[in-house]
Design an enzyme around this catalytic site. Structure first.
Site, PDB file in Angstrom:
ATOM      1  CE1 TYR A  54    -104.727  -9.410  29.234  1.00 26.58           C
ATOM      2  CE2 TYR A  54    -105.963  -7.368  29.018  1.00 26.58           C
ATOM      3  CZ  TYR A  54    -105.932  -8.749  29.045  1.00 26.58           C
ATOM      4  OH  TYR A  54    -107.096  -9.453  28.879  1.00 26.58           O
ATOM      5  CE  LYS A  79    -109.771  -9.205  31.969  1.00 22.92           C
ATOM      6  NZ  LYS A  79    -109.010  -8.156  31.241  1.00 22.92           N
ATOM      7  CG  HIS A 112    -106.765 -12.810  33.957  1.00 18.00           C
ATOM      8  ND1 HIS A 112    -105.817 -11.893  33.562  1.00 18.00           N
ATOM      9  CD2 HIS A 112    -107.387 -13.200  32.814  1.00 18.00           C
ATOM     10  CE1 HIS A 112    -105.872 -11.728  32.249  1.00 18.00           C
ATOM     11  NE2 HIS A 112    -106.805 -12.517  31.775  1.00 18.00           N
TER      12      HIS A 112
END
Length: 278
Positions: A54, A79, A112
């Site tokens: 992210y 993650k 993830h």
């Protein structure tokens, strides 16, 4: 039955995780990210979900520090990304996440995606980090039943959480039941199907009848199924609205009606066909 935003789930290792959290996927603008996290924390959220990919772990950490909420009250998830699988790479990637977040430990660390021929070795590194006390709970994301069976066959430590795409168009009942039977807590990402369910008649009728929003109906459905949920939003009104799911209950009839919306439709990739590093 969950009746308060402060209610928590006891995971299979005894760690307690909030039922409701804030997702921050795709939020890269620092000011917007910090504002959304601060808003969530101000309105009682205590779970924040981020990930290496992210690109906003540092901003999440900054927002947490600015909030003034004691660290022990918070539940921070991040993650491991696909390119960092493998024992040594996983250790390094985890330490970098800690550095970005500026935290002493992570509450929940997830694999993830189930990268083929890699995640069992990665899981060994997760166990090492967990046993060293650097992570309160370890788990996975986007794992199907056969991926979980592979971990179960090679490790005495089960994932505490499996975070998966789950919403009324993708109820994942077989996978949900598998996890329940083995004490693995399911957590829903994209619980609102990225806004694609706001005009669904079954949901709008329930929302009208109960004087709630469609989003609140869906999130309440999650909770009554025993599923933790992490809706993503950067809009103050929606963050506040999403927290308004603890003062009503859906009837058995309503729950079945929502279950009946399933069409096995994904907004994200199927875990068996997601691109993996070469």
């Amino acid at each position: 039955m969950t009746r308060s935003i402060t209610d928590r789930i006891r995971l299979n290792n005894g760690t307690e995780m909030p039922w409701l959290g804030l997702g921050v996927w795709k939020v890269r603008e620092e000011e917007k990210l910090i504002r959304s996290v601060r808003t969530a924390l101000d309105y009682g959220y205590r779970s924040i979900d981020t990930a290496t990919i992210y690109g906003n772990e540092a901003e999440v950490g900054k927002a947490i520090r600015q909030s003034g909420v004691p660290r022990e009250e918070l539940f921070v998830t991040t993650k491991l990304w696909n390119t960092e699988h493998g024992y040594e790479r996983t250790i390094s990637a985890f330490e970098e996440s800690l550095k970005q977040l500026k935290l002493d430990y992570i509450d929940l660390y997830l694999i993830h995606w189930p990268v083929r021929d890699a995640f069992t070795e990665t899981w060994r590194a997760f166990i090492k980090l967990y046993e060293e006390g650097k992570i309160k709970a370890i788990g996975v994301s986007n794992f199907q039943t056969h991926h979980l069976e592979e971990i179960i066959a090679t490790s005495d430590i089960l994932p505490a959480v499996n975070q998966i795409e789950l919403h009324p168009r993708l109820t994942q009942k077989p996978l949900l039941n598998f996890c329940r039977n083995r004490g693995i807590q399911v957590e829903a990402w994209s619980p609102l199907m990225r806004g694609r369910l706001m005009d669904e008649p079954v949901l709008t009728e329930l929302a009208s009848r109960l004087n709630k929003s469609v989003a609140q109906i869906i999130l309440r459905w999650n909770l009554q199924l025993g599923i933790a949920t992490i809706p993503k939003s950067v809009t103050t009104t929606r963050i506040i609205e999403n927290a308004g799911i603890f003062d009503f209950e859906l009837s058995d009839e309503a729950m079945l009606a929502i279950d009946g919306l399933n069409q096995d439709i994904r907004t994200g990739a199927h875990p068996d066909f997601f691109d993996t590093p070469k």
